[in-house]
Design an enzyme around this catalytic site. Structure first.
Site, PDB file in Angstrom:
ATOM      1  CB  VAL A  63     125.447 -92.125  -9.330  1.00 38.59           C
ATOM      2  CG1 VAL A  63     126.261 -90.864  -9.107  1.00 38.59           C
ATOM      3  CG2 VAL A  63     126.199 -93.135 -10.200  1.00 38.59           C
ATOM      4  CG  ASN A  89     132.155 -87.384 -15.507  1.00 38.81           C
ATOM      5  OD1 ASN A  89     132.642 -87.439 -16.635  1.00 38.81           O
ATOM      6  ND2 ASN A  89     132.831 -87.795 -14.435  1.00 38.81           N
ATOM      7  CB  SER A 142     131.106 -92.632 -24.794  1.00 35.44           C
ATOM      8  OG  SER A 142     132.159 -93.198 -25.547  1.00 35.44           O
ATOM      9  CE1 TYR A 155     131.675 -96.587 -20.778  1.00 32.05           C
ATOM     10  CE2 TYR A 155     132.186 -96.641 -23.123  1.00 32.05           C
ATOM     11  CZ  TYR A 155     132.149 -95.960 -21.919  1.00 32.05           C
ATOM     12  OH  TYR A 155     132.582 -94.640 -21.864  1.00 32.05           O
ATOM     13  CB  ALA A 157     123.998-101.374 -24.204  1.00 37.71           C
ATOM     14  CE  LYS A 159     129.164 -93.991 -20.671  1.00 39.52           C
ATOM     15  NZ  LYS A 159     129.285 -92.798 -19.831  1.00 39.52           N
TER      16      LYS A 159
HETATM   17  N1  LIG Z   1     138.186 -91.545 -20.831  1.00 37.66           N
HETATM   18  C1  LIG Z   1     137.586 -91.642 -21.992  1.00 37.66           C
HETATM   19  O1  LIG Z   1     138.238 -91.839 -23.047  1.00 37.66           O
HETATM   20  C2  LIG Z   1     136.095 -91.504 -22.101  1.00 37.66           C
HETATM   21  C3  LIG Z   1     135.537 -91.451 -23.384  1.00 37.66           C
HETATM   22  C4  LIG Z   1     134.160 -91.300 -23.527  1.00 37.66           C
HETATM   23  C5  LIG Z   1     133.356 -91.197 -22.401  1.00 37.66           C
HETATM   24  N2  LIG Z   1     133.914 -91.263 -21.161  1.00 37.66           N
HETATM   25  C6  LIG Z   1     133.003 -91.143 -20.015  1.00 37.66           C
HETATM   26  O2  LIG Z   1     133.416 -90.102 -19.190  1.00 37.66           O
HETATM   27  C7  LIG Z   1     133.086 -90.402 -17.823  1.00 37.66           C
HETATM   28  C8  LIG Z   1     134.322 -90.258 -16.967  1.00 37.66           C
HETATM   29  O3  LIG Z   1     135.322 -91.133 -17.448  1.00 37.66           O
HETATM   30  P1  LIG Z   1     136.849 -91.058 -16.958  1.00 37.66           P
HETATM   31  O4  LIG Z   1     137.659 -91.607 -18.061  1.00 37.66           O
HETATM   32  O5  LIG Z   1     137.126 -89.711 -16.410  1.00 37.66           O
HETATM   33  O6  LIG Z   1     136.798 -92.149 -15.780  1.00 37.66           O
HETATM   34  P2  LIG Z   1     137.573 -92.255 -14.374  1.00 37.66           P
HETATM   35  O7  LIG Z   1     137.561 -93.694 -14.027  1.00 37.66           O
HETATM   36  O8  LIG Z   1     138.885 -91.526 -14.419  1.00 37.66           O
HETATM   37  O9  LIG Z   1     136.605 -91.462 -13.381  1.00 37.66           O
HETATM   38  C9  LIG Z   1     135.340 -91.982 -13.090  1.00 37.66           C
HETATM   39  C10 LIG Z   1     134.704 -91.170 -11.971  1.00 37.66           C
HETATM   40  O10 LIG Z   1     133.417 -91.742 -11.721  1.00 37.66           O
HETATM   41  C11 LIG Z   1     133.300 -92.024 -10.325  1.00 37.66           C
HETATM   42  N3  LIG Z   1     132.406 -93.158 -10.138  1.00 37.66           N
HETATM   43  C12 LIG Z   1     132.524 -94.423 -10.621  1.00 37.66           C
HETATM   44  N4  LIG Z   1     131.498 -95.183 -10.200  1.00 37.66           N
HETATM   45  C13 LIG Z   1     130.714 -94.371  -9.436  1.00 37.66           C
HETATM   46  C14 LIG Z   1     129.509 -94.559  -8.706  1.00 37.66           C
HETATM   47  N5  LIG Z   1     128.895 -95.740  -8.666  1.00 37.66           N
HETATM   48  N6  LIG Z   1     128.995 -93.504  -8.032  1.00 37.66           N
HETATM   49  C15 LIG Z   1     129.606 -92.294  -8.048  1.00 37.66           C
HETATM   50  N7  LIG Z   1     130.750 -92.058  -8.714  1.00 37.66           N
HETATM   51  C16 LIG Z   1     131.293 -93.080  -9.395  1.00 37.66           C
HETATM   52  C17 LIG Z   1     134.719 -92.278  -9.850  1.00 37.66           C
HETATM   53  O11 LIG Z   1     134.815 -92.081  -8.432  1.00 37.66           O
HETATM   54  C18 LIG Z   1     135.471 -91.227 -10.664  1.00 37.66           C
HETATM   55  O12 LIG Z   1     135.379 -89.970 -10.013  1.00 37.66           O
HETATM   56  C19 LIG Z   1     132.496 -91.815 -17.836  1.00 37.66           C
HETATM   57  O13 LIG Z   1     131.089 -91.723 -17.834  1.00 37.66           O
HETATM   58  C20 LIG Z   1     132.998 -92.389 -19.154  1.00 37.66           C
HETATM   59  O14 LIG Z   1     132.126 -93.356 -19.657  1.00 37.66           O
HETATM   60  C21 LIG Z   1     135.259 -91.400 -20.977  1.00 37.66           C
END
Ligand SMILES: NC(=O)c1ccc[n+]([C@@H]2O[C@H](COP(=O)([O-])OP(=O)(O)OC[C@H]3O[C@@H](n4cnc5c(N)ncnc54)[C@H](O)[C@@H]3O)[C@@H](O)[C@H]2O)c1
Length: 251
Positions: A63, A89, A142, A155, A157, A159
């Site tokens: 992305v 996402n 987040s 991170y 910053a 979000k």
């Molecule tokens: N897990 C949590 O507790 C949590 C809490 C708050 C927010 N989030 C946010 O939710 C989102 C997903 O988190 P998750 O825990 O499912 O993470 P994860 O690591 O399980 O999944 C991340 C996804 O992003 C994709 N990705 C990473 N870098 C990429 C890039 N440069 N281009 C395209 N795709 C890319 C990966 O291939 C994967 O599909 C993130 O933005 C994270 O900040 C997660």
């Protein structure tokens, strides 16, 4: 079905929260395009959606790379003719103490979490405006975009930036019929949080959450369905927190 006839693009849709969103969108009747890094995980998710009778397609794209983003958006349009819903996402989180964060770590977080959200949003919004699509864009921010956590300055910053980007986009896009909202998950069980769940501090993490448990990706996906559907049609520029009550707790 709340998303019947819609086409959704979910970045980072191959794993974790994004995968849960893609699966639930497909169950709600949307055709779902997912992008992410790593073909195998992408194809596995497409297979899972197809096995449940849904329709999905995978696009391997980074992305933070404009050429790859443009190719992906053109590919979805070519395949299904429209994009009604975008979920930004894709994201990374690589904790480090503030005094130790390197320039490379800072840039990587900004590139993927902030620039990636900008590039995909702008490309999709331009398409929506050109075609008169009354779409919904969702930024996966987040609770870390709304409160502080140690070892996450870079991170956090990104979000916070996503939330304001969402509000500012909402302002410009509302007259054009496009809604933009942010979703703020708390502590959700995915690959990203596995080290913390398996680590020595899980007890203190759980004691910071009034509901005293880790959240599951499908509990975030249901919020993403609400924000994508007509049920939230009068809502834009807002932030929906799904965190088991973590943010309301002072001590
Ligand atoms: N897990 C949590 O507790 C949590 C809490 C708050 C927010 N989030 C946010 O939710 C989102 C997903 O988190 P998750 O825990 O499912 O993470 P994860 O690591 O399980 O999944 C991340 C996804 O992003 C994709 N990705 C990473 N870098 C990429 C890039 N440069 N281009 C395209 N795709 C890319 C990966 O291939 C994967 O599909 C993130 O933005 C994270 O900040 C997660």
């Amino acid at each position: 079905m709340r998303l019947a006839g819609k086409v959704a693009l979910v970045t980072g849709g191959s794993l974790g929260i994004g995968q849960a969103v893609a699966l639930l969108y497909a169950r709600e009747g949307a055709k779902v395009a997912i992008c992410g890094r790593g073909r195998q995980a992408l194809e596995e998710t497409v297979r899972q959606i197809a096995a449940e009778g849904g329709t999905a397609s995978a696009f391997e794209a980074n992305v933070s790379d404009k050429a790859q983003v443009d190719r992906m958006i053109a590919g979805v349009q070519e395949q299904w003719g429209t994009i009604d819903i975008l979920v930004n996402n894709a994201g990374i989180c690589d904790p480090a103490p503030f005094l130790a964060i390197t320039e490379e770590q800072w840039d990587r977080h900004m590139d993927i979490n902030v620039k990636g959200t900008f590039l995909v949003s702008q490309g999709v919004a331009r398409f929506m405006v050109e075609r008169g699509v009354r779409g919904s864009i969702i930024h996966m921010s987040s609770v870390n975009g709304l409160a502080a956590e140690a070892d996450q300055v870079h991170y956090n910053a990104t979000k916070s930036a996503m939330i304001n980007m969402g509000m500012s986009m909402a302002l410009e896009l509302a007259p054009l019929g496009i809604r933009v909202n942010s979703l703020c998950p708390g502590f959700i069980e995915t690959r990203l949080t596995k080290p913390a769940i398996d680590g020595p501090h899980i007890g203190s993490i759980l004691s910071s959450i009034p509901m005293a448990r880790v959240g599951q990706p499908d509990e975030i996906a249901s919020g993403a369905v609400f924000l994508a559907s007509d049920e939230s049609r009068y809502m834009t520029g807002q932030t929906l927190v799904i965190d088991g009550g973590q943010l309301i707790k002072l001590a």
